[in-house]
Design a protein around this motif. Structure first.
Motif, PDB file in Angstrom:
ATOM      1  N   SER A 288      -5.814  13.803   6.109  1.00 30.52           N
ATOM      2  CA  SER A 288      -7.312  13.133   6.227  1.00 30.52           C
ATOM      3  C   SER A 288      -7.795  12.746   4.699  1.00 30.52           C
ATOM      4  CB  SER A 288      -8.091  13.728   7.100  1.00 30.52           C
ATOM      5  OG  SER A 288      -8.227  15.184   6.659  1.00 30.52           O
ATOM      6  N   GLU A 289      -7.487  13.872   3.717  1.00 31.66           N
ATOM      7  CA  GLU A 289      -8.008  13.945   2.533  1.00 31.66           C
ATOM      8  C   GLU A 289      -7.199  12.641   1.790  1.00 31.66           C
ATOM      9  OE1 GLU A 289      -8.018  17.604   0.488  1.00 31.66           O
ATOM     10  OE2 GLU A 289      -9.111  18.607   2.060  1.00 31.66           O
ATOM     11  N   LEU A 290      -6.000  12.333   2.194  1.00 31.80           N
ATOM     12  CA  LEU A 290      -5.333  11.530   1.391  1.00 31.80           C
ATOM     13  C   LEU A 290      -5.839  10.043   1.669  1.00 31.80           C
ATOM     14  CD1 LEU A 290      -1.792  12.939   1.039  1.00 31.80           C
ATOM     15  CD2 LEU A 290      -3.411  12.895  -0.914  1.00 31.80           C
ATOM     16  N   CYS A 291      -6.054  10.027   2.716  1.00 28.76           N
ATOM     17  CA  CYS A 291      -6.590   8.695   3.599  1.00 28.76           C
ATOM     18  C   CYS A 291      -7.839   8.346   2.754  1.00 28.76           C
ATOM     19  CB  CYS A 291      -6.602   8.814   5.078  1.00 28.76           C
ATOM     20  SG  CYS A 291      -5.064   8.939   6.294  1.00 28.76           S
ATOM     21  N   ALA A 292      -8.873   9.402   2.781  1.00 34.01           N
ATOM     22  CA  ALA A 292     -10.012   9.212   2.464  1.00 34.01           C
ATOM     23  C   ALA A 292      -9.912   8.779   0.656  1.00 34.01           C
ATOM     24  CB  ALA A 292     -11.125  10.315   2.486  1.00 34.01           C
TER      25      ALA A 292
ATOM     26  N   ARG B  68      -3.407   6.504   8.144  1.00 35.61           N
ATOM     27  CA  ARG B  68      -2.464   7.730   8.134  1.00 35.61           C
ATOM     28  C   ARG B  68      -1.206   7.236   8.357  1.00 35.61           C
ATOM     29  NH1 ARG B  68      -4.630  12.658   9.958  1.00 35.61           N
ATOM     30  NH2 ARG B  68      -6.772  12.648  10.614  1.00 35.61           N
ATOM     31  N   THR B  69      -0.849   6.029   8.748  1.00 39.85           N
ATOM     32  CA  THR B  69       0.549   5.474   8.830  1.00 39.85           C
ATOM     33  C   THR B  69       0.859   5.407   7.415  1.00 39.85           C
ATOM     34  OG1 THR B  69       0.112   4.476  10.891  1.00 39.85           O
ATOM     35  CG2 THR B  69       1.989   3.697   9.484  1.00 39.85           C
ATOM     36  N   THR B  70       0.202   4.563   6.604  1.00 41.62           N
ATOM     37  CA  THR B  70       0.610   4.505   5.108  1.00 41.62           C
ATOM     38  C   THR B  70       0.624   5.733   4.334  1.00 41.62           C
ATOM     39  OG1 THR B  70      -0.884   2.403   4.989  1.00 41.62           O
ATOM     40  CG2 THR B  70      -0.509   3.455   2.832  1.00 41.62           C
ATOM     41  N   ILE B  71      -0.069   6.732   4.512  1.00 42.55           N
ATOM     42  CA  ILE B  71       0.158   8.080   3.859  1.00 42.55           C
ATOM     43  C   ILE B  71       1.537   8.867   4.496  1.00 42.55           C
ATOM     44  CG2 ILE B  71      -0.831  10.407   4.017  1.00 42.55           C
ATOM     45  CD1 ILE B  71      -2.245   8.522   2.045  1.00 42.55           C
ATOM     46  N   ARG B  72       1.618   8.550   5.555  1.00 42.06           N
ATOM     47  CA  ARG B  72       2.925   9.225   6.216  1.00 42.06           C
ATOM     48  C   ARG B  72       4.087   8.511   5.563  1.00 42.06           C
ATOM     49  NH1 ARG B  72       0.712   9.307  12.334  1.00 42.06           N
ATOM     50  NH2 ARG B  72      -0.747  11.292  12.061  1.00 42.06           N
ATOM     51  N   GLU B  73       4.360   7.219   5.665  1.00 41.66           N
ATOM     52  CA  GLU B  73       5.299   6.543   4.957  1.00 41.66           C
ATOM     53  C   GLU B  73       5.417   6.794   3.237  1.00 41.66           C
ATOM     54  OE1 GLU B  73       7.721   4.568   6.564  1.00 41.66           O
ATOM     55  OE2 GLU B  73       6.828   5.283   8.166  1.00 41.66           O
ATOM     56  N   ALA B  74       4.419   7.114   2.894  1.00 42.05           N
ATOM     57  CA  ALA B  74       4.462   7.142   1.375  1.00 42.05           C
ATOM     58  C   ALA B  74       4.881   8.653   1.349  1.00 42.05           C
ATOM     59  CB  ALA B  74       2.802   7.225   0.791  1.00 42.05           C
TER      60      ALA B  74
ATOM     61  N   MET C 167       0.724  -1.166   0.105  1.00 41.51           N
ATOM     62  CA  MET C 167      -0.180   0.137  -0.009  1.00 41.51           C
ATOM     63  C   MET C 167       0.704   1.219  -0.179  1.00 41.51           C
ATOM     64  SD  MET C 167      -3.366  -0.799   2.273  1.00 41.51           S
ATOM     65  CE  MET C 167      -4.630  -1.986   1.902  1.00 41.51           C
ATOM     66  N   THR C 168       1.878   1.554   0.954  1.00 43.75           N
ATOM     67  CA  THR C 168       2.842   2.528   0.801  1.00 43.75           C
ATOM     68  C   THR C 168       3.332   2.710  -0.462  1.00 43.75           C
ATOM     69  OG1 THR C 168       3.280   2.094   3.314  1.00 43.75           O
ATOM     70  CG2 THR C 168       4.732   3.287   1.768  1.00 43.75           C
ATOM     71  N   ALA C 169       3.925   1.861  -1.143  1.00 41.42           N
ATOM     72  CA  ALA C 169       4.492   1.954  -2.298  1.00 41.42           C
ATOM     73  C   ALA C 169       3.426   2.273  -3.446  1.00 41.42           C
ATOM     74  CB  ALA C 169       5.186   0.528  -2.906  1.00 41.42           C
ATOM     75  N   GLN C 170       2.185   1.592  -3.346  1.00 44.02           N
ATOM     76  CA  GLN C 170       1.234   2.163  -4.407  1.00 44.02           C
ATOM     77  C   GLN C 170       0.751   3.522  -4.170  1.00 44.02           C
ATOM     78  OE1 GLN C 170       0.224   0.416  -7.244  1.00 44.02           O
ATOM     79  NE2 GLN C 170       1.878  -0.998  -6.669  1.00 44.02           N
ATOM     80  N   VAL C 171       0.540   4.173  -3.089  1.00 39.11           N
ATOM     81  CA  VAL C 171       0.192   5.461  -2.687  1.00 39.11           C
ATOM     82  C   VAL C 171       1.331   6.503  -3.119  1.00 39.11           C
ATOM     83  CG1 VAL C 171      -0.289   7.207  -1.068  1.00 39.11           C
ATOM     84  CG2 VAL C 171      -1.332   4.634  -1.080  1.00 39.11           C
ATOM     85  N   ALA C 172       2.535   6.067  -2.798  1.00 45.24           N
ATOM     86  CA  ALA C 172       3.614   6.774  -3.393  1.00 45.24           C
ATOM     87  C   ALA C 172       3.651   6.982  -4.751  1.00 45.24           C
ATOM     88  CB  ALA C 172       5.117   6.271  -2.776  1.00 45.24           C
TER      89      ALA C 172
END
Length: 245
Positions: free
Chosen positions: A38-42, A48-54, A11-16
């Protein structure tokens, strides 16, 4: 608010990748502030952890910068790590135009002829056999395609890539080898694009054969000149089939 996009794999790699593609394509322009966490999470249906890592991954590639009170800002193009494997791949898929073709070949013309020169001068018999083997694989990919009446683009592109990487390796220049490994994504995609436009594969093969011949014959200057001709021909062919930015 963005529409949710499907996430596959890590997930982190895909969001990045998704956000990175939006940056390199210009959807998020330099100076733009990315949507809040919060918008990126939605948008992507992740934590939020995935977004932060991305975000950390994109920041490490110098695409963005996280600044207190301002947020996550897209950095200028001049700050991007353009030799990063992911950044190269994203640019090639999101923005394959004449400018990136010219950039890639300008870089290749700067060092691959010299690598050919060094390979001819310093290569061992064993190293030359490795180049010969890579050339035979390239010739086989072309010949088998002609015999079948269909052109296997992927096989020809992979053989083309391995031929060039073999020469860079035989040059024994550590910096060239590092650059070659760093830009594999660019070389692979450009090789595939070239093979798609290879109306006369035999002409392309003849240019590769000249490079091979001069290297294994230890004709260093001629090897450099042959590689320059090969790269210039490849560049000109690709420019005919790419759009101007």
């Amino acid at each position: 608010m963005f529409e949710r996009e499907p996430i596959v794999g890590t997930m982190t790699a895909q969001v990045a990748k998704i956000v990175g593609m939006r940056i390199v394509s210009g959807e998020f322009a330099p100076g733009d502030v990315l949507p809040v966490e919060s918008e990126l999470c939605a948008a992507y249906g992740v934590s939020r952890t995935t977004i932060r890592e991305a975000i950390k991954q994109l920041a490490s590639k110098r695409l963005i910068e996280v600044t207190p009170k301002i947020g996550t800002r897209v950095l200028p193009f001049s700050d991007w790590n353009l030799l990063d494997r992911d950044v190269l791949a994203w640019r090639l898929h999101a923005q394959f135009d004449s400018k990136i073709v010219e950039d890639i070949f300008e870089m290749r013309i700067c060092f691959e002829p010299r690598a050919s020169f060094l390979a001819a001068r310093h290569g061992s018999d064993e190293a030359f056999e490795h180049i010969e083997r890579r050339y035979r694989e390239l010739a086989t990919a072309y010949t088998q395609s002609a015999e079948r009446g269909t052109y296997d683009i992927r096989a020809a592109a992979d053989a083309n890539l391995e031929f060039h990487l073999a020469i860079i390796a035989v040059s024994q220049n550590g910096m060239f080898i590092t650059i070659g490994n760093a830009i594999k994504a660019a070389l692979r995609v450009s090789s595939e694009m070239m093979q798609r436009q290879a109306a006369e594969p035999s002409e392309d093969l003849a240019l590769h054969d000249a490079v091979r011949h001069h290297i294994v014959s230890r004709q260093a200057d001629a090897a450099a000149a042959a590689m320059t001709r090969l790269l210039q021909s490849s560049r000109d062919r690709m420019l005919r089939y790419t759009v101007k930015p």
